[in-house]
Each structure stands twice: as C-alpha cells, then as structure tokens.
Motif scaffolding. Structure first.
Motif, short mmCIF file in Angstrom:
data_model
loop_
_atom_site.label_atom_id
_atom_site.label_comp_id
_atom_site.label_asym_id
_atom_site.label_seq_id
_atom_site.Cartn_x
_atom_site.Cartn_y
_atom_site.Cartn_z
N PRO A 12 0.33 -1.43 0.34
CA PRO A 12 -0.21 -0.23 0.02
C PRO A 12 0.73 1.64 0.32
CG PRO A 12 -0.36 -0.60 1.98
CD PRO A 12 0.73 -2.09 0.91
N ARG A 13 0.46 2.04 -0.60
CA ARG A 13 1.25 3.82 -1.19
C ARG A 13 1.27 3.94 0.61
NH1 ARG A 13 -0.84 5.80 -6.20
NH2 ARG A 13 1.08 3.80 -6.36
N ALA A 14 2.70 4.56 0.93
CA ALA A 14 3.25 4.74 1.99
C ALA A 14 2.45 6.09 2.70
CB ALA A 14 4.65 5.26 1.83
N SER A 15 1.19 6.41 1.79
CA SER A 15 1.30 8.31 2.22
C SER A 15 -0.79 7.67 2.90
CB SER A 15 0.72 8.78 0.59
OG SER A 15 0.25 8.16 0.16
N LEU A 16 -1.11 6.56 2.14
CA LEU A 16 -2.14 5.69 2.71
C LEU A 16 -2.54 4.57 4.19
CD1 LEU A 16 -3.27 4.34 -0.92
CD2 LEU A 16 -4.20 7.09 0.61
N LEU A 17 -3.45 4.87 4.62
CA LEU A 17 -3.55 4.55 5.84
C LEU A 17 -3.91 3.16 5.21
CD1 LEU A 17 -4.95 4.67 9.18
CD2 LEU A 17 -7.22 4.75 8.05
N ASP A 18 -3.06 2.25 6.19
CA ASP A 18 -3.21 1.18 6.33
C ASP A 18 -3.63 -0.11 7.75
OD1 ASP A 18 -2.03 -1.75 6.05
OD2 ASP A 18 0.22 -1.82 6.55
N PRO A 19 -4.69 -0.84 7.79
CA PRO A 19 -5.47 -0.30 9.11
C PRO A 19 -4.85 -1.34 9.28
CG PRO A 19 -7.06 -0.23 7.18
CD PRO A 19 -5.62 0.16 6.72
#
Lengths: 83, 239
Positions: A12-19
């Motif tokens: 997942p792109r680093a800028s996005l939340l990765d729950p």
C-alpha cells in the motif's frame, strides 16, 4: 526461452492509511515487542514466466502489475527476477 | 419503461434484490451473465453488490476483466447510464470508469448496518428524483468501503460536483471527504457503497433507496418533478 521466477512485492502506498499493518503492529506491541515502530502489510506474489531474456521477464512482470496485480491508485510494486 | 441490465458475476449476491428493485420502479430489468458481451439494448446497466470472484487480489480487480465489462465500458463511453452498488462500485473504480479506489475499512471490521448519507448531486441518472441536501438512511455492507483518491483527484471531484453521496454524522469506514458515492465527469456513471435495493419498501425498514431506481424512469415521466417523486409511471411510493 528460459524459465524465470519473478517475485513481486505489492505494498500500500506509504501516504495511505494501512489498517492491516496497524492492527499487526498493535498485536506485536501487545505481545511485548515494544521496539516495533511501525508495520505495513502488503502482498507477495511469485510468478513463473517463460521469457527470452531476464529483462524481458521483468518487463512482462511490470506489465502484469500495471494491468492487474497492483492498483495504480493505492499501491506500489517491485519485481525481483531470478535466476 | 427503461431496459435495465443487471450484471451477474460469479459471487454477486445482491443481483436478485437489485433486479426486484428495478422492476418495482417500473423498469424492464433482466440479468446479463458476466461472460455475455451483449447488453441487449440496455438503457441502463447496474453492477450489483457481492463478492465477485471471491474478491481475490482486490475487490473488483478480477471482475473488471470479465467479457461483459468491455460492453459496459462502451455503453458508458456512449453516455449510457451505469450504476455500481458496493462491489459494483469497486469494479467500476478498478475498471477506470470511476476515479479513485476502495480500500479496507479504516477499522478493518466488516460493517453491515444502516448509515445516514446526504445526497450531494442530483444531476445523475440515478439521483434525479432526490432533493439536493436530502438525508437518507441506507444500509451499508462492506469490508472494503474506504474511498481513496489523491488530493488532486478529490479536489477535482469536489470542484465538479462529482460527489453523489456523503456520509453524515459519522464516517463509518474512513473514506476521503466522507465520500459514499461518486459519478464520472460525464455524470452518467455512478458508484455508491450503500445498498438502495435493501431499503426500497416499508417492509425493509424504509424506502429511502427506492428513488435510485425510480430516478431512471423519472427521466421520461416527469422531468421537472423537483425531487419529490411520489408517482412514476402509475406506480406510487407509499409514504
């Protein structure tokens, strides 16, 4: 044509939340791994491909990522070819 | 009467409810199997909810390569109405027919419950029978409902009024700008996470979702009904 193994890492792109990564991080910390600063969770795919050259195998894998294996809006990918 | 194609993928599970909802609204609704490439002169196409291809890899990622999607894309390019509900929304994003993507809910849990949403755009084929700003109660049922778009795309969506539905009060899944539904720049392709087909009769707890389907028929019936659509094609909403 030779057989190549391409290991593809989709994250997942680093800028996005990765729950998912966060949940794993919290679980590790609950187990006492207080030194864990962050966890990110992605996918690892192993693709066997026949190609004339190693570069061609890598190019094919990148096309697969662009078309299907990774979502260009939310994910980045990396392809490692062996041998 | 509009011809409404409800596409069925392996793993669709809201197709029957969606077909019923479209028929209840007065449309001539029928199923189209995902391997078919003929939409049978459809005026509108609906991609229903479910778990197409088990949602393997990513929700909608494999369904978007179904043979039928070529016909759906062609229909959309020609200006035809397309609605994606839940998994259908995910498929439309994966297919590039709608901007953005849908990711895992911010708190991971699969959410199945009614939520409040506000109608933010009424100039689409599926929302023209609502009033702008009207609040609805509609059920959601998703694990991957967090709408994500980069800042630039989100700004364009806002500037063009392409946000169709927005969560009110609480944002259940962490969506960018509380977005519950968007439309294409041409406004004919709409994707929404809530399930209007599960809220279209008093027996289902309410009928806030009925006008999604009635809107299609309203295009011909009463063009200037002004949002309070109570009778369409001789069919009346019981209030």
């Amino acid at each position: 044509m030779s057989a190549y193994t391409v290991e593809i890492r989709v994250m997942p792109r680093a800028s996005l939340l990765d729950p998912q990564g966060q949940a794993v991080q919290h679980a590790l910390q609950a187990l006492g791994f207080r030194d864990v600063a962050s966890v990110r969770a992605g996918k690892h795919l192993v693709v066997e491909v026949d190609a004339p050259t190693r570069d061609e195998a890598a190019a094919r894998a990148r096309t697969m990522c662009d078309r299907l294996l990774a979502n260009p809006v939310t994910e980045d990918y990396e392809c490692i070819v062996s041998p | 009467m509009h011809r409404v194609a409800v596409v069925v993928f392996p793993g669709s599970n809201c197709d029957a409810d969606t077909l019923d909802a479209a028929r209840a609204a007065g449309s001539d609704a029928y199923y189209v199997w995902h391997r078919d490439t003929d939409l049978q002169r459809a005026d509108a196409v609906i991609l229903p909810g479910g778990f197409s291809y088990g949602d393997y890899l990513r929700s909608g990622a494999i369904a978007r390569f179904s043979p039928v999607l070529g016909a759906v894309a062609e229909h959309a390019r020609a200006g035809g109405a397309v609605l994606g509900i839940c998994n259908g929304f995910q498929i439309l994003c994966e297919a590039g027919l709608l901007p953005g993507a849908l990711m895992r809910n911010a708190r991971l849990k699969f959410l199945s419950r009614p939520v409040r949403v506000r109608v933010a755009a009424t100039d689409t084929p599926f929302t023209r029978s609502y009033a702008r700003g009207e609040e609805l109660t509609l059920p959601i049922a998703h694990g991957d409902g967090r709408y994500v778009a980069d800042a630039e795309t989100a700004a364009v969506l806002e500037a063009n009024g392409q946000v169709v539905l927005r969560y009110v009060g609480e944002n259940p899944n962490g969506s960018t700008h509380d977005i519950a539904g968007v439309c294409s720049a041409g406004r004919n392709v709409v994707g929404i996470m809530p399930h209007p087909e599960r809220r279209m009769a008093p027996a289902l707890g309410g009928q806030d979702g009925a006008r999604i389907f009635l809107s299609l028929e309203a295009r011909n019936a009463t063009q200037h009904a002004g949002g309070d659509m109570r009778a369409v094609d001789g069919r009346h909403l019981r209030v």
